[in-house]
Structures are given as structure tokens and as C-alpha cells.
Design a protein around this motif. Structure first.
Motif, short mmCIF file in Angstrom:
data_model
loop_
_atom_site.label_atom_id
_atom_site.label_comp_id
_atom_site.label_asym_id
_atom_site.label_seq_id
_atom_site.Cartn_x
_atom_site.Cartn_y
_atom_site.Cartn_z
N GLU A 2 62.52 26.30 74.53
CA GLU A 2 61.94 26.17 73.20
C GLU A 2 60.45 26.50 73.21
O GLU A 2 59.93 27.10 72.27
CB GLU A 2 62.16 24.76 72.67
CG GLU A 2 61.69 24.57 71.25
CD GLU A 2 61.98 23.19 70.74
OE1 GLU A 2 61.12 22.64 70.04
OE2 GLU A 2 63.07 22.66 71.04
N TRP A 4 59.02 28.64 75.11
CA TRP A 4 58.92 30.10 75.21
C TRP A 4 59.04 30.73 73.83
O TRP A 4 58.27 31.63 73.50
CB TRP A 4 60.02 30.61 76.14
CG TRP A 4 59.88 32.06 76.45
CD1 TRP A 4 59.09 32.63 77.40
CD2 TRP A 4 60.57 33.14 75.80
NE1 TRP A 4 59.24 33.99 77.37
CE2 TRP A 4 60.14 34.34 76.41
CE3 TRP A 4 61.51 33.21 74.78
CZ2 TRP A 4 60.62 35.57 76.02
CZ3 TRP A 4 61.97 34.46 74.40
CH2 TRP A 4 61.52 35.62 75.02
N TRP A 5 60.00 30.29 73.03
CA TRP A 5 60.17 30.82 71.68
C TRP A 5 58.97 30.50 70.80
O TRP A 5 58.53 31.32 70.00
CB TRP A 5 61.45 30.27 71.03
CG TRP A 5 62.68 30.95 71.54
CD1 TRP A 5 63.62 30.40 72.37
CD2 TRP A 5 63.10 32.29 71.29
NE1 TRP A 5 64.59 31.32 72.65
CE2 TRP A 5 64.30 32.50 71.99
CE3 TRP A 5 62.57 33.33 70.54
CZ2 TRP A 5 64.98 33.70 71.97
CZ3 TRP A 5 63.26 34.54 70.52
CH2 TRP A 5 64.44 34.71 71.22
N ARG A 6 58.44 29.30 70.97
CA ARG A 6 57.25 28.91 70.20
C ARG A 6 56.07 29.82 70.57
O ARG A 6 55.32 30.26 69.71
CB ARG A 6 56.92 27.45 70.46
CG ARG A 6 55.82 26.94 69.56
CD ARG A 6 55.57 25.45 69.70
NE ARG A 6 56.81 24.70 69.44
CZ ARG A 6 57.25 23.70 70.17
NH1 ARG A 6 56.57 23.29 71.21
NH2 ARG A 6 58.38 23.08 69.85
N GLY A 7 55.90 30.08 71.85
CA GLY A 7 54.83 30.97 72.31
C GLY A 7 55.00 32.38 71.77
O GLY A 7 54.02 33.03 71.37
N LEU A 8 56.22 32.86 71.75
CA LEU A 8 56.51 34.19 71.20
C LEU A 8 56.20 34.24 69.71
O LEU A 8 55.62 35.21 69.21
CB LEU A 8 57.97 34.55 71.45
CG LEU A 8 58.40 35.95 71.05
CD1 LEU A 8 57.64 37.01 71.84
CD2 LEU A 8 59.90 36.12 71.27
N ALA A 9 56.54 33.19 68.99
CA ALA A 9 56.26 33.13 67.55
C ALA A 9 54.75 33.11 67.31
O ALA A 9 54.25 33.79 66.40
CB ALA A 9 56.92 31.91 66.93
N ALA A 11 52.44 34.36 69.27
CA ALA A 11 51.94 35.71 69.58
C ALA A 11 52.22 36.68 68.44
O ALA A 11 51.36 37.49 68.09
CB ALA A 11 52.58 36.21 70.88
N ALA A 12 53.40 36.59 67.86
CA ALA A 12 53.74 37.47 66.74
C ALA A 12 52.84 37.20 65.54
O ALA A 12 52.37 38.14 64.87
CB ALA A 12 55.21 37.30 66.36
N SER A 74 54.51 46.35 70.75
CA SER A 74 54.69 45.59 71.98
C SER A 74 53.62 44.51 72.13
O SER A 74 52.45 44.74 71.88
CB SER A 74 54.61 46.55 73.18
OG SER A 74 54.54 45.82 74.38
N PRO A 75 54.03 43.34 72.58
CA PRO A 75 53.04 42.28 72.81
C PRO A 75 52.21 42.52 74.08
O PRO A 75 51.20 41.89 74.29
CB PRO A 75 53.89 41.01 72.94
CG PRO A 75 55.22 41.49 73.38
CD PRO A 75 55.39 42.87 72.79
#
Length: 134
Positions: A2, A4-9, A11-12, A74-75
Motif C-alpha cells: 500500500e 508503494w501505491w501511495r508513493g506512486l500516486a 509522484a504522479a 515516465s517517472p
């Protein structure tokens, strides 16, 4: 997982906010190099969208433009996006190289018709008309 998904969100959101700042800067800056640089990526995105389905654009040029678009999305970047002003510079360089590559393979009038920004910016990037191919 979870986290990881929060970090990705996050970053987006940061990337989208930096693009929004670019768009706002492009509208508020006085004419000049800073304004041209701020408008370059939004104008490039529009031009790539217009060129991707044009029959005069060869597959290799479409591929180069697609790769440039993926680089922008790309991030992973050479210069992190969250750094003010210099963050999007690597994206600008990659898109400029892809447009120069496409400029050697696509009729100039097609490129100019697809470009939504000031014509002189794209003409400066492409170089003089009738320049020899590299």
C-alpha cells in the motif's frame, strides 16, 4: 504494498502539478525565451497527437515521437521533476531531439501545420528549410 501505491500516486500528482505550473507560466510570462521554453512541452504534446495519425509521417518518425512521449510520461528522469524550472529540461531535450529527427523525415509543411505554438520556435528547432539530411 500500500505504501508503494501511495508513493506512486504522490509522484504522479507531483508530475501533474509541475506540468500545470508550466502551462500557467506559459500563459503569464512575457514574450521571450522563458515563455517559449515553458510552452514547448504542451505544444509538443499537441503536435505529436496531431502527427501520430497523419499519413505523411513514416513509422520511424512516429516511433521516435512515441518514445519521446513515453520519456515525458515516465517517472524516471535524469533531472527530477520536482526541481523548479530545471526539472522538465531533460524532457524538453528528448522531445526536441525527436522533433528534429521527425523533421528530417516528415514534410516541413505537415510539421508546421501540426505545431500549435509560435511557428518561429519550431522553425528554429528544425533549422533552415532545405537543410541537408544528416
Amino acid at each position: 504494498m500500500e505504501a508503494w501505491w501511495r508513493g506512486l500516486a504522490v509522484a504522479a500528482v507531483v508530475v501533474l502539478l509541475s506540468w500545470s505550473v508550466l502551462v500557467l507560466l506559459a500563459r503569464r510570462l512575457p514574450p521571450g525565451i522563458a515563455r517559449d521554453l515553458a510552452r514547448f512541452l504542451p505544444d509538443s504534446v499537441t503536435a505529436v497527437r496531431r502527427l501520430r495519425r497523419h499519413p505523411a509521417v513514416p513509422r520511424r518518425a512516429k516511433g521516435a515521437l512515441l518514445l519521446a512521449g513515453l520519456w515525458v510520461l515516465s517517472p524516471v528522469d535524469l533531472i527530477p521533476e520536482f526541481l523548479p524550472v530545471i526539472g522538465p529540461l531533460d524532457d524538453v531535450v528528448v522531445v526536441a531531439l525527436a522533433l528534429r529527427y521527425a523533421g528530417r523525415r516528415v514534410p516541413r509543411d505537415v510539421l508546421l501545420a501540426a505545431w500549435p505554438g509560435e511557428r518561429r520556435v519550431l522553425e528554429r528547432l528544425l533549422g533552415p528549410a532545405g537543410a541537408p539530411e544528416a
